[in-house]
Design an enzyme around this catalytic site. Structure first.
Site, PDB file in Angstrom:
ATOM      1  N   HIS A   1       1.062  -1.096  -0.095  1.00  0.00           N
ATOM      2  CA  HIS A   1       0.130  -0.112  -0.193  1.00  0.00           C
ATOM      3  C   HIS A   1       0.939   1.123   0.048  1.00  0.00           C
ATOM      4  O   HIS A   1       2.001   1.131   0.869  1.00  0.00           O
ATOM      5  CB  HIS A   1      -0.815   0.010   1.125  1.00  0.00           C
ATOM      6  CG  HIS A   1      -1.532  -1.229   1.539  1.00  0.00           C
ATOM      7  ND1 HIS A   1      -1.085  -2.143   2.533  1.00  0.00           N
ATOM      8  CD2 HIS A   1      -2.718  -1.916   1.253  1.00  0.00           C
ATOM      9  CE1 HIS A   1      -2.037  -3.199   2.604  1.00  0.00           C
ATOM     10  NE2 HIS A   1      -2.939  -3.007   1.856  1.00  0.00           N
TER      11      HIS A   1
ATOM     12  N   ASP B   1       2.323   1.948   3.078  1.00  0.00           N
ATOM     13  CA  ASP B   1       3.226   1.035   3.839  1.00  0.00           C
ATOM     14  C   ASP B   1       4.669   1.853   3.940  1.00  0.00           C
ATOM     15  O   ASP B   1       5.456   1.764   4.794  1.00  0.00           O
ATOM     16  CB  ASP B   1       3.532  -0.180   3.363  1.00  0.00           C
ATOM     17  CG  ASP B   1       2.059  -1.024   3.279  1.00  0.00           C
ATOM     18  OD1 ASP B   1       1.342  -0.599   4.351  1.00  0.00           O
ATOM     19  OD2 ASP B   1       1.946  -1.995   2.427  1.00  0.00           O
TER      20      ASP B   1
HETATM   21  C1  GLO Z   1      -6.760  -8.187   3.916  1.00  0.00           C
HETATM   22  C2  GLO Z   1      -6.293  -8.092   2.449  1.00  0.00           C
HETATM   23  C3  GLO Z   1      -5.190  -7.267   2.188  1.00  0.00           C
HETATM   24  C4  GLO Z   1      -4.991  -6.883   0.755  1.00  0.00           C
HETATM   25  C5  GLO Z   1      -4.153  -5.874   0.770  1.00  0.00           C
HETATM   26  C6  GLO Z   1      -3.978  -5.371  -0.793  1.00  0.00           C
HETATM   27  O1  GLO Z   1      -7.481  -9.037   4.300  1.00  0.00           O
HETATM   28  O2  GLO Z   1      -5.925  -9.447   2.098  1.00  0.00           O
HETATM   29  O3  GLO Z   1      -4.110  -7.676   2.965  1.00  0.00           O
HETATM   30  O4  GLO Z   1      -4.327  -7.721   0.267  1.00  0.00           O
HETATM   31  O5  GLO Z   1      -4.726  -4.592   1.164  1.00  0.00           O
HETATM   32  O6  GLO Z   1      -3.467  -4.150  -0.961  1.00  0.00           O
END
Ligand code: GLO
Ligand code: MG
Length: 382
Positions: free
Chosen positions: A58, A61
């Site tokens: 993200h 992050d």
């Molecule tokens: C949560 C999701 C999350 C997504 C992430 C993608 O349950 O799996 O981790 O994969 O936000 O950007």
């Protein structure tokens, strides 16, 4: 017995991890963090050293919300430097529109149009950042776009708002980065009581209603499918067959529970095997991305055991796929069971044919044996 294959990852295995998976500090709804955070720039380096092909993130992050423009540019520069020095790519950059309290009632389906616009803005910036990092995919997981209180939102409005936001992102991507793609990662619930577009099938139906469906695909996550009590192999297969598999989030999960995000293969080896089978025997060229968390009982060292564990299990299952394909008994059986395929005749002929149900049902379907052979193969007896 010496193994004829290596369990060490190679770049060509195209393994990937979300930065957030390694940065996870072990917090859960009932307990505080159990390990210190790891700096995202260090995560990039450490993943690269373990031959991981790419990372996903993200935007937040790497660049936390509220960071000034100069610091943002510095962080992106630093990330790019490490990516070059250590040979690792970025293959998906989305946005976290679920952690900050402003999104407590959703982002793209918030009743407040200003919050919806704010969420779109964050995704536009994530696309910019992704492009700078050399990636071409923006995967959307809209964690808070759902509800607990049915009366609070009209689900028909929610669909319209999701569509409006997705169309805006496509318009922006097409104008600025024509080769950019977007994808939807479905999840049935958590952190909301219900999340809109709960499965990959729902997402595929929705994508067909967008202005540019060809720009959109899906990223199924195995644990999300199992949370809904559904079959993760079939979910991946449908996306593949539709030519819409942009990526995959590999992990595992006991069915019908909270989002457990456990190491790939740890809970559901047979499903994991058949997912690897699909990926390795199709023309899928995307990453094998792990989206799960180390157990909160782990310390920092355990985080890297977790990383290795995911990849080792995948590599082992990939070997099992080869064994499955060359196992004479299994293949002979499959040949018998799956019959010789041909297109069905025209309706005129179908309508006029006398089908002999008794004769047709007489064919033996030795599924007990077939499944046992698969079990034995997975247990290393074949
Ligand atoms: C949560 C999701 C999350 C997504 C992430 C993608 O349950 O799996 O981790 O994969 O936000 O950007
Ligand atoms: Mg995921």
């Amino acid at each position: 017995m010496a193994r004829a294959y290596s369990l060490r990852a190679k770049k060509s295995d195209r393994f990937s991890f979300g930065l957030w998976t390694i940065m996870n500090v072990g917090r859960d709804p009932f307990g505080e963090a159990t390990r210190p955070p790891i700096d995202p720039l260090d995560v990039i380096v450490e993943l690269a050293k373990r031959n991981v092909y790419s990372f996903e993130l993200h935007a937040e992050d790497l660049v936390p919300m509220g960071t000034g423009a100069r610091e943002r540019d510095r962080l992106v520069r630093e990330a790019k430097k490490r990516m070059g020095d250590y040979d690792i790519r970025c293959t998906n950059c989305g946005s976290n529109c679920f952690s900050h309290p402003v999104f407590k009632d959703g982002a793209f389906t918030n009743n407040n149009p200003e919050i919806r616009a704010f969420a779109v803005q964050r995704y536009l910036r994530a696309i910019d950042m992704g492009y700078e990092l050399g990636c071409r995919l923006c995967n959307l997981w809209w964690g808070r776009d759902g509800l607990e209180v049915e009366a609070s939102k009209d689900a028909r409005d929610a669909m319209k708002w999701l569509r409006e936001c997705c169309n805006l992102l496509t318009e922006y991507a097409l104008k600025n980065y024509p080769d950019y793609e977007l994808s939807i990662e479905a999840k049935p619930n958590e952190p909301r009581g219900d999340i809109f577009l709960p499965t990959t099938g729902h997402a595929l139906g929705f994508i067909a209603t967008l202005d540019h469906p060809e720009k959109w695909g899906v990223v199924p996550e195995l644990a999300h499918v199992r949370m809904a009590g559904l079959n993760s192999v079939h979910e991946v297969a449908q996306a593949l067959e539709a030519g819409k598999l942009c990526g995959i989030h590999l992990n595992s999960q006991k069915p019908l529970r909270y989002d457990q995000d456990i190491r790939f293969g740890a809970e559901d080896l047979k499903e994991a095997f058949f997912v690897v089978y699909l990926l390795e025997t199709s023309d899928y060229r995307g990453t094998r991305s792990f989206d799960c968390h180390p157990y909160r009982t782990e310390d920092r060292e355990g985080v890297w055991d977790f990383v290795e564990g995911n990849m080792r299990t995948y590599l082992l299952l990939k070997e099992k796929v080869k064994t499955f394909q060359t196992d004479k008994e299994i293949q002979k059986m499959l040949k018998g069971i799956r019959a010789k395929q041909r297109p069905l005749p025209p309706t005129k002929e179908i309508a006029a044919t006398q089908y002999d149900a008794e004769k047709l049902m007489a064919t033996r379907l030795p599924y007990e044996k077939l499944d046992q052979l698969v079990v034995e193969l997975l247990l290393g007896a074949r």
